[in-house]
Structure formats: structure tokens, C-alpha cells
Write an enzyme that holds these catalytic residues in place. Structure first.
Site, short mmCIF file in Angstrom:
data_model
loop_
_atom_site.label_atom_id
_atom_site.label_comp_id
_atom_site.label_asym_id
_atom_site.label_seq_id
_atom_site.Cartn_x
_atom_site.Cartn_y
_atom_site.Cartn_z
N GLU A 65 0.83 -1.20 0.00
CA GLU A 65 0.00 0.00 0.00
C GLU A 65 0.87 1.25 0.00
OE1 GLU A 65 -0.17 -2.73 1.93
OE2 GLU A 65 -2.05 -2.72 3.07
N CYS A 101 -2.28 -2.71 7.34
CA CYS A 101 -1.78 -2.56 8.71
C CYS A 101 -2.01 -1.13 9.19
CB CYS A 101 -0.29 -2.92 8.76
SG CYS A 101 0.81 -1.69 8.00
#
Length: 143
Positions: A65, A101
Site C-alpha cells: 500500500e 496494517c
């Protein structure tokens, strides 16, 4: 290996870009190949892609990401609209249960909004607020 039913279904082009990026993951420790594709407001052309880059010093590993978002930022974009995320394990099986996360969620918040779409391959679409309802914001630094 993506399950047959997932492979035969129509795949969102952004998820397809994330899957392609995952092929270039450097994952010698976990075996998890994660790919991401990011769309920024005003950007023309293909999405910005990234893959996880693991490091023997685990804390230095960079998530897919963040690599995709960083590519968009380096290209001059600042407003993240949508992010697609995919993961396959060491056997190539799709891992649909993943979520970004905490560090990635905070980076998404930095360049997106509560409404930024996060599409997880095999799981569906979510908004940033679904995972991070109260992000640390630049507004907190003003005083």
C-alpha cells in the site's frame, strides 16, 4: 494461485493491476505476495502500483500500500481516491482476509479521506473509516 471461481469472475481492472504488481513482491521471509494499485484525483493513465518489499530486519519491510501511494506522491499527486489490495500466500492461494496494517491506514489517511475506497481482492469494498475511524490528522498539529 487464484481460486478458479475468482479467476473466472470479472476482475476489476484496479484489482488486476494490484495482482500484476504482487508478482514483483520481494517476499523471501513471509512468502506473502502483496500488491496494491492506487488511484489519485486528477491522475491520468494507469494506476500507481506497489508490492511488498521485505527485509531481513523485519521492521524495515515496506508494505504494498505504501509503495503504491509513494509512487503517486512522487508523481505529484496528493489526493488518494481508491486503493486496491491483493495478497497470495507462498502456495499462490488468494488470502482474502487481509486488511491494511496500522501504518498503511495512517498513510492512506494522510492522502485520502474517511471515504477513500479500499478494495480487498476476494473480500469487497470498504471505506478508510471502516478500518480507521479516528486517524491522526495534520489538524491535530495546529495550535
Amino acid at each position: 494461485m487464484i481460486p478458479a471461481d475468482a479467476a473466472s469472475a470479472a476482475i476489476d481492472p484496479l484489482v488486476a493491476a494490484a495482482r500484476k504488481a504482487a508478482e514483483n513482491a520481494h517476499a523471501p521471509y513471509s512468502g506473502w505476495h502483496v500488491g496494491a494499485a492506487a488511484v489519485f484525483a486528477g491522475a491520468v493513465g494507469p494506476p500507481f502500483v506497489g508490492a511488498n518489499v521485505e527485509n531481513g530486519s523485519y521492521g524495515l519491510t515496506i508494505c504494498a500500500e505504501r509503495t503504491a501511494i509513494a509512487a503517486g506522491v512522487v508523481a505529484g499527486h496528493r489526493r488518494l481516491v481508491k486503493l486496491a489490495l491483493t495478497c497470495s500466500d507462498a502456495t499462490g492461494t488468494l488470502v482474502a482476509g487481509i486488511v491494511p496494517c496500522g501504518a498503511c491506514l495512517q498513510v492512506i489517511a494522510e492522502f485520502g479521506t474517511a471515504e477513500t475506497v479500499i478494495e480487498i481482492d476476494g473480500r469487497g469494498e470498504f471505506r478508510l473509516a471502516d478500518f480507521l475511524p479516528r486517524p491522526f490528522e495534520a489538524e491535530s498539529l495546529k495550535d
